[in-house]
Design a protein around this motif. Structure first.
Motif, PDB file in Angstrom:
ATOM      1  N   ALA A  56      49.158  15.551  52.711  1.00 30.43           N
ATOM      2  CA  ALA A  56      48.552  16.434  53.722  1.00 30.43           C
ATOM      3  C   ALA A  56      49.123  16.219  55.116  1.00 30.43           C
ATOM      4  N   ASN A  57      49.566  15.008  55.419  1.00 27.52           N
ATOM      5  CA  ASN A  57      50.049  14.713  56.772  1.00 27.52           C
ATOM      6  C   ASN A  57      51.550  14.902  56.943  1.00 27.52           C
ATOM      7  N   SER A 197      49.520   5.212  68.709  1.00 30.47           N
ATOM      8  CA  SER A 197      48.096   5.555  68.596  1.00 30.47           C
ATOM      9  C   SER A 197      47.370   4.633  67.626  1.00 30.47           C
ATOM     10  N   GLY A 198      48.085   4.115  66.638  1.00 28.66           N
ATOM     11  CA  GLY A 198      47.482   3.156  65.732  1.00 28.66           C
ATOM     12  C   GLY A 198      47.012   1.916  66.456  1.00 28.66           C
ATOM     13  N   HIS A 199      47.845   1.414  67.365  1.00 27.23           N
ATOM     14  CA  HIS A 199      47.476   0.225  68.128  1.00 27.23           C
ATOM     15  C   HIS A 199      46.268   0.471  69.034  1.00 27.23           C
ATOM     16  N   TRP A 203      42.172   6.842  65.283  1.00 24.71           N
ATOM     17  CA  TRP A 203      42.543   7.398  63.979  1.00 24.71           C
ATOM     18  C   TRP A 203      43.033   8.837  64.086  1.00 24.71           C
ATOM     19  N   ALA A 204      42.342   9.658  64.870  1.00 26.58           N
ATOM     20  CA  ALA A 204      42.721  11.073  64.983  1.00 26.58           C
ATOM     21  C   ALA A 204      44.127  11.214  65.555  1.00 26.58           C
ATOM     22  N   ASN A 205      44.430  10.469  66.611  1.00 25.64           N
ATOM     23  CA  ASN A 205      45.762  10.546  67.215  1.00 25.64           C
ATOM     24  C   ASN A 205      46.828   9.917  66.312  1.00 25.64           C
ATOM     25  N   TYR A 206      46.430   8.902  65.571  1.00 22.93           N
ATOM     26  CA  TYR A 206      47.329   8.278  64.595  1.00 22.93           C
ATOM     27  C   TYR A 206      47.759   9.312  63.553  1.00 22.93           C
ATOM     28  N   ILE A 207      46.803  10.047  62.998  1.00 24.05           N
ATOM     29  CA  ILE A 207      47.120  11.093  62.017  1.00 24.05           C
ATOM     30  C   ILE A 207      47.930  12.204  62.666  1.00 24.05           C
ATOM     31  N   GLN A 211      51.730  13.746  61.692  1.00 21.94           N
ATOM     32  CA  GLN A 211      51.984  15.179  61.522  1.00 21.94           C
ATOM     33  C   GLN A 211      53.014  15.690  62.527  1.00 21.94           C
ATOM     34  N   ASP A 212      52.935  15.225  63.761  1.00 23.32           N
ATOM     35  CA  ASP A 212      53.890  15.662  64.780  1.00 23.32           C
ATOM     36  C   ASP A 212      55.311  15.216  64.433  1.00 23.32           C
ATOM     37  N   THR A 213      55.456  13.976  64.001  1.00 27.95           N
ATOM     38  CA  THR A 213      56.801  13.502  63.671  1.00 27.95           C
ATOM     39  C   THR A 213      57.335  14.199  62.423  1.00 27.95           C
ATOM     40  N   ASP A 214      56.460  14.566  61.506  1.00 25.02           N
ATOM     41  CA  ASP A 214      56.873  15.362  60.356  1.00 25.02           C
ATOM     42  C   ASP A 214      57.511  16.671  60.824  1.00 25.02           C
TER      43      ASP A 214
END
Length: 315
Positions: A56-57, A197-199, A203-207, A211-214
């Protein structure tokens, strides 16, 4: 007479064997690839990317790129699972314990420097573009035989080493400019998300970062198709420097840096004229093997790597 026939037979067999070996060598080294682009997406967990059956991501990787290239399901970082160490493994072909703040350069020579010297390229032919400023260290080495020599062109962080991180959107703009106006033969990229964003335990920004890098990866792939300089003669690699802790390991997704499967198991995708298409395989490889594979594609004679060539990729 017996000795004459025996000697002749041995001589004929030697010629046949020699011709076979030479032919095999030429065939193995006759690659179409002339340019290589490496995209490192910093720090997603495998469980939020290829390890999620819905994908999905990573919709672009799943619906478009997967059928055009080859995916390794068992790709790992077998060294220290930090940003600088992971990137160093790719660029040098050696796992090294290295300061993660950008305070030191790799101890082994990079494939940037090896290629600049052997191919007699201009430094504008090799580019290092990173959202994280500390990764400017990848362009040099402490090896006395190579230090301060054959340095690639760089655009890292806000304005180079020590200036801080920048948004991936800025990095993508730089990438577009470099591809269109410089046409490098080698482009090595770091996107700071989703690690950044993980650091922050967001969670929302991490996901969103995954998606953005995809999407960035997909758009770079499109640039390759639409530019005659790159189309049909460029190999693209997409991987990560490290993953993140699994749920229940330390503080979970906000951190990384140990040997848990969440930190070690990462993504690997390859696309190029010498590679298989629409293939997924499970042979085990690691970051240093990407280095060896790049050197193989460019037929580098004086290789400096502890990795092995990823032979399953090739047609």
């Amino acid at each position: 007479m017996i000795r004459f026939f025996a000697t002749s037979f041995i001589g004929i067999m030697a010629v046949i064997l020699l011709n076979h070996c030479v032919s095999a060598k030429v065939k193995m080294r006759d690659y179409i690839t002339e340019k290589v682009i490496v995209l490192v997406v910093d720090g997603p967990r495998y469980s939020e990317t290829w390890g999620d059956n819905s994908h999905a991501n990573i919709p672009r990787m799943d619906s478009v790129l997967a059928s055009e290239g080859i995916i390794c399901l068992e790709f790992c970082n077998l060294g220290e699972t930090f940003t600088t160490a992971g990137h160093t493994a790719i660029t040098t072909g050696f796992y090294q314990s290295i300061n993660n703040s950008g305070a030191e350069s790799p101890s082994h020579v990079s494939f940037f420097q090896l290629l600049l010297k052997e191919k007699k390229w201009d430094n504008d032919d090799v580019w290092l573009v990173t959202s994280k400023d500390k990764l400017a260290r990848l362009g040099n080495t402490t090896d006395s035989d190579w230090k301060d020599s054959y340095i690639p062109s760089m655009n890292c962080g806000i304005n180079g080493l020590g200036t801080g991180y920048r948004d991936d959107s800025t990095t993508f703009t730089v990438i577009t400019d470099v591809l269109q106006n410089h046409h490098p033969k080698i482009l090595f990229v770091n996107f700071r998300e989703p690690d950044y964003s993980g650091h922050q335990a967001n969670w929302a920004n991490y996901i969103n970062g995954i998606q953005d890098t995809d999407e960035y990866v997909y758009q770079i792939w499109q640039m390759i198709q639409n530019d005659p300089f790159y189309a049909g003669k460029t190999s693209l690699f997409v991987t990560n420097d490290h993953g993140r802790h699994l749920d229940g390991v330390n503080d979970g997704f906000p951190s990384h840096g140990d040997g848990c499967d969440g930190c070690r198991h990462i993504n690997f995708y390859a696309y190029g004229p010498d590679f298989k298409k629409n293939v997924v395989f499970s042979n085990s490889y690691s970051l240093i093997d990407l280095n060896a594979t790049i050197l193989e594609l460019f037929n580098v004679r004086n290789r400096s790597t502890s990795g092995k060539v990823m032979i399953e990729l090739f047609n």
